[in-house]
Motif scaffolding. Structure first.
Motif: not given
Length: 225
Positions: A67-94
């Motif tokens: 369960a702890e591993n699954a939670a860590k993986k979910a948190a990592a996936d959410a962070a990666a998705a957030k980072k990817a979304a921020a990168k996409e917004r930055s690229e669009k703004q640029a």
């Protein structure tokens, strides 16, 4: 012959006692064995229960770790998705800023040059051309003021020459539409016009420039000046 053994009543009683004693011993032995068997069974049950508890604890720990591993993986996936979304917004703004800069930096098409204004080769055309030049050079004067003085000085003849006044006697006769002498023309000549005293446009603009300096405007001149 062998001697016959006579079993007396005493013998029988002794035998019975012995048999009874053996039975008691047997019963005592059997009873001790019965008491030992429950003790072994209890130990086996306790060991089995301990083993089961250990297995359950191990399984629970494994589930918790999963369960702890699954939670860590979910948190990592959410962070990666957030980072990817921020990168996409930055690229669009640029990209948008780049597009805006290109749009701003795009050179404007030069407006087609207006065709040179044409003026009639007559008194009206000469006055209008002179007025346009005077406007660019901030020389005051109106059509009426120029026309009025031209008609008095030369009757509109660009080649008119005064050969009788003091200037003529001094060798510098007045010439042109506004009867200007050469020294005055040279001093008040307006850049962009021909350097010829009798040129109609050059003569008018030089005379208007001189009148503005001396009288404020050619419009203020009503006689010889």
């Amino acid at each position: 012959m062998p001697r016959t053994i006579r079993i007396t009543r005493s013998h029988k009683l002794a035998a019975a006692v012995l048999v009874a004693a053996g039975s008691v011993t047997a019963i005592t032995a059997t009873g001790g064995q019965s008491e030992a068997q429950p003790t072994a069974a209890t130990s086996s049950a306790t060991a089995e229960k301990a083993a089961t508890g250990a297995a359950t604890a191990k399984e629970s720990a494994a589930k918790k770790a999963a369960a702890e591993n699954a939670a860590k993986k979910a948190a990592a996936d959410a962070a990666a998705a957030k980072k990817a979304a921020a990168k996409e917004r930055s690229e669009k703004q640029a990209a948008n800023r780049s597009t805006e800069r290109k749009a701003v930096a795009a050179p404007k098409k030069a407006a087609p040059k207006a065709a040179p204004k044409k003026y009639a080769n007559n008194l009206d055309g000469w006055i209008r051309e002179s007025l346009d030049i005077m406007k660019k050079k901030n020389i005051p004067g109106s059509y009426e003021g120029l026309h009025r003085n031209i008609m008095r000085e030369s009757s509109g003849n660009p080649n008119a020459v005064n050969d009788w006044d003091i200037n003529a006697r001094n060798g510098i006769p007045s010439k042109g539409l506004l009867q200007v002498i050469q020294p005055t023309f040279d001093a008040y000549h307006v850049k962009g016009t021909p350097k010829k005293l009798t040129d109609p446009v050059a003569n008018i603009t030089a005379a208007a420039n001189y009148a503005a300096d001396r009288y404020g405007s050619i419009d203020n001149v009503d006689s010889a000046y």
